[in-house]
Write an enzyme that holds these catalytic residues in place. Structure first.
Site, PDB file in Angstrom:
ATOM      1  N   HIS A   1     -14.103  -3.370  14.021  1.00 52.28           N
ATOM      2  CA  HIS A   1     -14.077  -2.582  13.977  1.00 52.28           C
ATOM      3  C   HIS A   1     -14.203  -1.304  15.724  1.00 52.28           C
ATOM      4  CE1 HIS A   1     -15.740   1.444  12.222  1.00 52.28           C
ATOM      5  NE2 HIS A   1     -14.387   1.125  11.503  1.00 52.28           N
TER       6      HIS A   1
ATOM      7  N   GLN B   1      -7.230  -5.385   8.191  1.00 51.73           N
ATOM      8  CA  GLN B   1      -6.336  -3.819   8.945  1.00 51.73           C
ATOM      9  C   GLN B   1      -4.990  -4.692   9.948  1.00 51.73           C
ATOM     10  OE1 GLN B   1      -5.495  -0.992   9.322  1.00 51.73           O
ATOM     11  NE2 GLN B   1      -7.500   0.073  10.115  1.00 51.73           N
TER      12      GLN B   1
ATOM     13  N   GLU C   1       0.587  -1.331   0.123  1.00 49.22           N
ATOM     14  CA  GLU C   1      -0.034  -0.022  -0.160  1.00 49.22           C
ATOM     15  C   GLU C   1       0.952   1.272   0.007  1.00 49.22           C
ATOM     16  OE1 GLU C   1      -3.049   0.425   2.489  1.00 49.22           O
ATOM     17  OE2 GLU C   1      -1.781   2.422   3.579  1.00 49.22           O
TER      18      GLU C   1
ATOM     19  N   LYS D   1       8.076   3.793   1.771  1.00 46.99           N
ATOM     20  CA  LYS D   1       9.443   3.423   2.021  1.00 46.99           C
ATOM     21  C   LYS D   1       9.645   2.389   1.332  1.00 46.99           C
ATOM     22  CE  LYS D   1      10.646   6.033   6.110  1.00 46.99           C
ATOM     23  NZ  LYS D   1      11.165   6.265   7.618  1.00 46.99           N
TER      24      LYS D   1
ATOM     25  N   GLN E   1       5.807   5.791  15.772  1.00 43.87           N
ATOM     26  CA  GLN E   1       4.389   4.694  15.318  1.00 43.87           C
ATOM     27  C   GLN E   1       3.577   4.757  16.370  1.00 43.87           C
ATOM     28  OE1 GLN E   1       6.738   2.226  12.738  1.00 43.87           O
ATOM     29  NE2 GLN E   1       6.303   3.328  11.130  1.00 43.87           N
TER      30      GLN E   1
ATOM     31  N   ARG F   1     -16.164   2.404   3.627  1.00 44.27           N
ATOM     32  CA  ARG F   1     -16.675   3.709   4.440  1.00 44.27           C
ATOM     33  C   ARG F   1     -16.052   4.896   4.010  1.00 44.27           C
ATOM     34  NH1 ARG F   1     -18.971   4.115   9.881  1.00 44.27           N
ATOM     35  NH2 ARG F   1     -16.626   4.825  10.451  1.00 44.27           N
TER      36      ARG F   1
ATOM     37  N   TYR G   1     -10.739  -6.613   9.817  1.00 43.76           N
ATOM     38  CA  TYR G   1     -10.638  -6.048  10.934  1.00 43.76           C
ATOM     39  C   TYR G   1     -10.469  -7.450  12.208  1.00 43.76           C
ATOM     40  CZ  TYR G   1     -12.097  -1.993   8.981  1.00 43.76           C
ATOM     41  OH  TYR G   1     -12.893  -0.682   8.195  1.00 43.76           O
TER      42      TYR G   1
ATOM     43  N   TYR H   1      -6.841   6.508  -0.794  1.00 42.66           N
ATOM     44  CA  TYR H   1      -7.991   7.843  -0.774  1.00 42.66           C
ATOM     45  C   TYR H   1      -7.775   8.692   0.566  1.00 42.66           C
ATOM     46  CZ  TYR H   1     -12.250   9.112  -2.865  1.00 42.66           C
ATOM     47  OH  TYR H   1     -13.127  10.503  -3.263  1.00 42.66           O
TER      48      TYR H   1
HETATM   49  P1  FAD Z   1     -18.017  -0.579   6.800  1.00 45.64           P
HETATM   50  O1  FAD Z   1     -17.986  -1.671   6.096  1.00 45.64           O
HETATM   51  O2  FAD Z   1     -19.431   0.049   6.661  1.00 45.64           O
HETATM   52  O3  FAD Z   1     -18.121  -1.129   8.280  1.00 45.64           O
HETATM   53  C1  FAD Z   1     -17.773   0.598   9.672  1.00 45.64           C
HETATM   54  C2  FAD Z   1     -18.503   0.151  11.255  1.00 45.64           C
HETATM   55  O4  FAD Z   1     -19.936   0.036  10.254  1.00 45.64           O
HETATM   56  C3  FAD Z   1     -18.153  -0.920  11.478  1.00 45.64           C
HETATM   57  O5  FAD Z   1     -18.143  -0.941  12.999  1.00 45.64           O
HETATM   58  C4  FAD Z   1     -18.966  -2.244  11.270  1.00 45.64           C
HETATM   59  O6  FAD Z   1     -19.482  -3.111  11.806  1.00 45.64           O
HETATM   60  C5  FAD Z   1     -20.326  -1.854  10.978  1.00 45.64           C
HETATM   61  N1  FAD Z   1     -21.400  -1.702   9.754  1.00 45.64           N
HETATM   62  C6  FAD Z   1     -20.871  -2.073   8.457  1.00 45.64           C
HETATM   63  N2  FAD Z   1     -21.610  -2.445   7.478  1.00 45.64           N
HETATM   64  C7  FAD Z   1     -22.989  -2.356   8.062  1.00 45.64           C
HETATM   65  C8  FAD Z   1     -24.363  -2.533   8.177  1.00 45.64           C
HETATM   66  N3  FAD Z   1     -24.970  -2.938   7.182  1.00 45.64           N
HETATM   67  N4  FAD Z   1     -25.338  -2.492   9.634  1.00 45.64           N
HETATM   68  C9  FAD Z   1     -24.964  -1.828  10.949  1.00 45.64           C
HETATM   69  N5  FAD Z   1     -23.484  -1.483  11.182  1.00 45.64           N
HETATM   70  C10 FAD Z   1     -23.392  -1.812   9.839  1.00 45.64           C
HETATM   71  N6  FAD Z   1      -9.516   4.690   5.373  1.00 45.64           N
HETATM   72  C11 FAD Z   1      -9.699   6.189   4.421  1.00 45.64           C
HETATM   73  O7  FAD Z   1      -9.989   6.838   4.612  1.00 45.64           O
HETATM   74  N7  FAD Z   1      -9.053   5.630   3.390  1.00 45.64           N
HETATM   75  C12 FAD Z   1      -8.340   5.083   2.383  1.00 45.64           C
HETATM   76  O8  FAD Z   1      -7.646   4.896   2.153  1.00 45.64           O
HETATM   77  C13 FAD Z   1      -8.573   3.795   3.704  1.00 45.64           C
HETATM   78  N8  FAD Z   1      -7.810   1.995   3.218  1.00 45.64           N
HETATM   79  C14 FAD Z   1      -8.019   1.685   4.384  1.00 45.64           C
HETATM   80  C15 FAD Z   1      -7.027  -0.073   3.635  1.00 45.64           C
HETATM   81  C16 FAD Z   1      -7.834  -1.200   4.699  1.00 45.64           C
HETATM   82  C17 FAD Z   1      -6.968  -2.234   3.990  1.00 45.64           C
HETATM   83  C18 FAD Z   1      -8.145  -1.266   5.863  1.00 45.64           C
HETATM   84  C19 FAD Z   1      -8.417  -1.990   6.804  1.00 45.64           C
HETATM   85  C20 FAD Z   1      -8.752   0.204   5.763  1.00 45.64           C
HETATM   86  C21 FAD Z   1      -8.859   1.089   4.951  1.00 45.64           C
HETATM   87  N9  FAD Z   1      -9.403   2.455   5.650  1.00 45.64           N
HETATM   88  C22 FAD Z   1      -9.111   3.678   4.514  1.00 45.64           C
HETATM   89  C23 FAD Z   1      -9.914   2.295   7.154  1.00 45.64           C
HETATM   90  C24 FAD Z   1     -11.429   2.857   7.044  1.00 45.64           C
HETATM   91  O9  FAD Z   1     -11.292   3.667   5.645  1.00 45.64           O
HETATM   92  C25 FAD Z   1     -12.390   3.139   8.066  1.00 45.64           C
HETATM   93  O10 FAD Z   1     -11.528   2.229   9.165  1.00 45.64           O
HETATM   94  C26 FAD Z   1     -13.667   3.045   8.822  1.00 45.64           C
HETATM   95  O11 FAD Z   1     -13.932   3.844   9.601  1.00 45.64           O
HETATM   96  C27 FAD Z   1     -14.529   1.859   8.059  1.00 45.64           C
HETATM   97  O12 FAD Z   1     -14.509   1.861   6.822  1.00 45.64           O
HETATM   98  P2  FAD Z   1     -15.137   0.389   6.419  1.00 45.64           P
HETATM   99  O13 FAD Z   1     -14.929   0.133   5.097  1.00 45.64           O
HETATM  100  O14 FAD Z   1     -14.691  -1.021   6.861  1.00 45.64           O
HETATM  101  O15 FAD Z   1     -16.470   0.224   6.925  1.00 45.64           O
END
Ligand code: FAD
Length: 297
Positions: free
Chosen positions: A151, A178, A17, A274, A214, A107, A147, A49
């Protein structure tokens, strides 16, 4: 090239990444880093992003460079933050125009100073809604986040896995996790996911923790547990950055080797832009052959 096609053939997936640099001039330095990472024959390189959608154009520009100039498959991250469905549709069109076939659908985090994620009117509430929209509208290969320690907003791992399944059922092809430091958390997560009927490949995300600074950031961002001996050593080596880096790299090598022994489909390294530390880690691992080594590209 769609990332899922190699994963379906059980070809090992090494990936990295990177993130868009904050300052305009640093893009050349990032391009040197990704060129260096290419020497490790990665399956793909992902481009984050920025929070609040702040790096939208840069994410596309860098992913297009990786995909089209460097000729390494790119995975463009995309979040729902500050975006309506129409905004997302425009970004999807742009990704198609740039020949990018893989999206990590997220999200996103609530913007700084806000506790809860609030979608725009006409935006998406959860990542599963974004996945559905992408899958219904286009032909991207879609990755989502998982996660191992749950999460931060989820009440428990069980609930979080039910929500992870919604993303897979909506059309996600694979999962990247994560960062985590205790492999047992990953194995428990993988077993529970399998039992919940989540059969998409789960690629562990590895963060080489190589300096004391970190640590606080890592805990604040995702709440990951950090092994006491690793934190203590890095604290003691605060003024000896080279020794700290060496210790952190050794930890990541051991962690990755154990994951390989336990049959993971790939390793995704958070490079922090890096190439040095991840090169050192990868060189010390006995990785299964890549697509290139199998003569498939
Ligand atoms: P979701 O899957 O929507 O989950 C968010 C929360 O809502 C969770 O607690 C979940 O249990 C709950 N939830 C999900 N779906 C539902 C539903 N249908 N009903 C009720 N509850 C629900 N962030 C950035 O801004 N830019 C990035 O480029 C970025 N890259 C990432 C790459 C990786 C590999 C990871 C692991 C994380 C990254 N993140 C990034 C962070 C991520 O945006 C955050 O962790 C964010 O808070 C959750 O995103 P998600 O897509 O997991 O959300």
């Amino acid at each position: 090239m769609k990332i899922i096609s190699a994963l379906k053939k059980n070809i090992f997936s090494l990936s990295f990444e990177v993130f868009p640099p904050k300052r305009e001039g640093n893009i050349e330095s990032l391009y040197e880093t990704v060129a260096d990472l290419k020497s490790l024959k990665p399956h793909f390189i992902s481009v984050t992003y920025g929070a609040g959608g702040s790096t939208r154009d840069k994410t596309i520009e860098i992913a297009a460079h990786v995909n089209n100039s460097l000729k390494v498959t790119a995975l463009a991250h995309l979040t729902c933050v500050h975006a309506t469905k129409e905004d997302i549709a425009i970004i999807l069109d742009s990704l198609v125009q740039h020949g990018i076939e893989n999206i990590l659908a997220l999200r996103g985090d609530p913007p700084q100073g806000e506790e809860k994620f609030k979608p725009l009117p006409g935006g998406f509430v959860f990542a599963c809604d974004l996945v559905s929209f992408i899958a219904d509208r286009s032909d991207f290969c879609i990755g989502v986040a998982g996660y191992p320690e749950k999460h931060v907003e989820a009440p428990d791992l069980e609930t979080d896995l039910i929500n992870l399944k919604k993303k897979v059922d909506a059309g996600a092809d694979f999962i990247i996790t994560q960062l985590f430091f205790f492999n047992d958390d990953f194995y428990r997560f993988r077993d529970l996911a399998e039992r919940k009927g989540i059969h998409a490949p789960i690629i562990p995300g590895i963060f080489p923790l190589i300096n004391y600074q970190q640590i606080a950031r890592t805990i604040t961002l995702c709440g990951a547990k950090i092994p006491a001996h690793l934190a203590e050593k890095l604290e003691r080596m605060k003024d000896k950055p080279e020794e700290a880096e060496k210790y952190g790299i050794e930890y990541a090598i051991k962690q990755s080797a154990d994951l390989l022994d336990n049959g993971v489909p790939g390793l995704h390294f958070y490079s922090m832009n890096k190439s040095g530390p991840v090169k050192e880690i990868v060189r010390n691992l006995d990785l299964p052959p890549s697509r290139a080594e199998l003569g498939l590209e």
